[in-house]
Design a protein around this motif. Structure first.
Motif, short mmCIF file in Angstrom:
data_model
loop_
_atom_site.label_atom_id
_atom_site.label_comp_id
_atom_site.label_asym_id
_atom_site.label_seq_id
_atom_site.Cartn_x
_atom_site.Cartn_y
_atom_site.Cartn_z
N SER A 123 11.07 20.04 11.33
CA SER A 123 11.98 19.99 12.69
C SER A 123 11.75 18.76 13.01
O SER A 123 10.54 18.91 14.00
N PRO A 124 12.95 18.43 13.90
CA PRO A 124 12.97 17.09 14.56
C PRO A 124 11.92 17.49 16.16
O PRO A 124 11.51 16.24 16.65
N GLN A 125 12.52 18.15 16.27
CA GLN A 125 11.55 19.41 18.03
C GLN A 125 10.50 18.84 17.33
O GLN A 125 9.50 19.14 18.75
N THR A 126 9.87 19.06 16.67
CA THR A 126 8.92 19.75 16.31
C THR A 126 8.00 18.53 15.61
O THR A 126 6.10 18.93 15.71
N ALA A 127 8.25 17.72 15.01
CA ALA A 127 7.75 16.95 13.93
C ALA A 127 6.32 16.28 14.22
O ALA A 127 5.90 15.35 13.88
N HIS A 128 6.55 16.03 15.70
CA HIS A 128 5.33 14.77 16.22
C HIS A 128 4.61 15.71 16.41
O HIS A 128 2.62 15.48 17.06
N ILE A 129 3.98 17.20 16.58
CA ILE A 129 2.51 18.14 16.58
C ILE A 129 1.81 17.88 16.50
O ILE A 129 2.24 18.12 14.89
N THR A 130 0.85 17.47 16.33
CA THR A 130 -0.32 17.94 15.83
C THR A 130 -1.39 18.28 15.99
O THR A 130 -2.05 18.85 17.46
N ALA A 131 -2.05 18.97 15.58
CA ALA A 131 -2.99 20.94 16.33
C ALA A 131 -4.60 19.50 16.87
O ALA A 131 -4.65 19.63 17.43
N THR A 132 -4.43 18.30 16.13
CA THR A 132 -5.95 17.06 16.26
C THR A 132 -5.27 16.82 17.40
O THR A 132 -6.21 16.79 18.83
N LEU A 133 -4.21 16.54 17.83
CA LEU A 133 -3.63 16.09 19.29
C LEU A 133 -3.77 17.27 20.42
O LEU A 133 -3.76 17.27 21.54
N VAL A 134 -3.02 18.40 20.66
CA VAL A 134 -3.56 19.57 21.40
C VAL A 134 -5.02 19.80 21.68
O VAL A 134 -5.14 20.34 22.73
N ARG A 135 -5.71 19.79 20.76
CA ARG A 135 -7.24 19.91 20.94
C ARG A 135 -7.84 18.52 21.68
O ARG A 135 -8.14 18.70 22.45
N GLN A 136 -7.21 17.63 21.43
CA GLN A 136 -7.87 17.05 22.29
C GLN A 136 -7.43 16.57 23.60
O GLN A 136 -7.75 16.75 24.57
N ILE A 137 -5.70 16.61 23.92
CA ILE A 137 -5.01 16.94 25.61
C ILE A 137 -6.18 17.93 26.32
O ILE A 137 -6.56 18.40 26.93
N MET A 138 -6.06 19.38 25.03
CA MET A 138 -6.77 20.43 25.74
C MET A 138 -8.81 20.21 26.07
O MET A 138 -9.04 19.94 28.07
N SER A 139 -8.85 18.96 26.08
CA SER A 139 -10.70 18.38 25.98
C SER A 139 -10.31 18.02 27.24
O SER A 139 -11.46 17.50 28.11
N LEU A 140 -9.10 17.08 27.79
CA LEU A 140 -8.95 15.98 28.71
C LEU A 140 -8.04 17.23 29.94
O LEU A 140 -7.71 17.11 30.88
N ASN A 141 -8.14 18.60 29.50
CA ASN A 141 -7.44 19.78 30.86
C ASN A 141 -5.69 19.37 30.86
O ASN A 141 -5.50 19.32 32.01
N ASP A 143 -1.86 19.33 29.68
CA ASP A 143 -0.57 20.28 29.93
C ASP A 143 0.04 21.03 28.07
O ASP A 143 0.44 19.67 28.30
N VAL A 144 -0.39 21.83 27.70
CA VAL A 144 -0.01 22.24 26.03
C VAL A 144 0.14 23.09 26.55
O VAL A 144 1.10 23.34 24.97
N SER A 145 1.32 23.06 27.24
CA SER A 145 2.38 24.25 26.76
C SER A 145 3.86 23.87 26.25
O SER A 145 4.14 25.35 25.45
N GLY A 146 4.20 22.56 25.88
CA GLY A 146 4.95 22.25 25.49
C GLY A 146 4.41 22.35 24.24
O GLY A 146 6.18 21.99 23.39
N PHE A 147 3.73 22.66 23.23
CA PHE A 147 3.20 21.74 21.66
C PHE A 147 2.72 23.67 21.55
O PHE A 147 2.17 23.74 20.33
N VAL A 148 2.81 25.07 21.97
CA VAL A 148 2.17 25.78 21.49
C VAL A 148 2.72 27.06 21.50
O VAL A 148 3.81 26.64 23.02
N SER A 149 3.26 28.11 21.50
CA SER A 149 3.92 28.93 21.61
C SER A 149 3.25 30.13 22.90
O SER A 149 1.89 29.69 23.07
N PRO A 150 3.79 30.49 23.20
CA PRO A 150 3.58 31.92 25.07
C PRO A 150 2.21 32.11 24.62
O PRO A 150 1.23 32.43 25.17
N GLY A 151 2.20 32.70 23.56
CA GLY A 151 1.09 33.68 22.65
C GLY A 151 -0.42 33.00 22.91
O GLY A 151 -1.06 32.87 23.24
#
Ligand code: ADP
Length: 163
Positions: A123-141, A143-151
């Motif tokens: 879907s266009p709203q989520t096509a740019h999201i990759t788990a690899t970049l989520v991990r990278q953002i996490m490791s740099l402290n 905010d990943v709240s826009g990329f993962v669900s609340p759970g």
């Protein structure tokens, strides 16, 4: 009854993965998410964490008993067969995914002609999201709240508090 097998690393599951799961539940009577376990590649989230994050996603999607999260090692086609799936489900984000997925689906088709690969366009709203970049953002402290669900975010925060 049609069963789909959706394999991946899900390290962690993102809203892009959830979008494919939600749409897979419309395509299949039963959807099995297979978390690939690589003996030589240590994930950021361990097997139990990823299983429980995907189960939580299925609960959020209201999948009930039509969905299952499993771990697998070895060939995807063999895991798909083991769980009674006729189809492998994959998401396509861009041309890079397409090139890789064409090779993967071609080789899987040769290994197991009875198993079809079905692609769902991101879907266009989520096509740019990759788990690899989520991990990278996490490791740099970051905010990943826009990329993962609340759970999943809760699981990430719990983990952060522990470390
Ligand atoms: P990633 O490639 O983000 O590390 P996985 O290896 O777990 O994630 O991917 C498993 C499957 O999910 C692949 O088919 C991949 O193309 C798909 N996928 C991953 N992220 C998205 C997204 N944002 N939208 C649609 N499909 C996705």
């Amino acid at each position: 009854m049609r069963t789909g097998f959706y394999p991946g690393s899900f390290d962690p599951p993102t809203v892009g993965h959830s979008d494919i799961m939600r749409r897979g539940l419309k395509l299949f009577d039963r959807l099995v998410v297979g978390i690939g376990v690589h003996p030589k590649k240590a994930p950021m989230f361990d097997d139990a964490e990823r299983i429980s994050m995907i189960q939580e996603e299925f609960r959020r999607l209201g999948a009930g008993d039509r969905a299952q999260a499993v771990l697998f090692t070895g060939l995807t086609v063999e895991a798909a067969r083991k769980y009674g799936a006729e189809c492998i489900l994959r998401g396509l984000r861009d041309g890079g995914d397409l090139n890789y997925e064409m090779q993967l689906s071609g080789m899987n088709a040769q290994l197991a002609p009875d198993i079809e690969t079905i692609f769902v366009a991101a879907s266009p709203q989520t096509a740019h999201i990759t788990a690899t970049l989520v991990r990278q953002i996490m490791s740099l402290n970051g905010d990943v709240s826009g990329f993962v669900s609340p759970g999943v975010l809760r699981a990430i925060q719990c983990r952060h508090q522990r470390s």
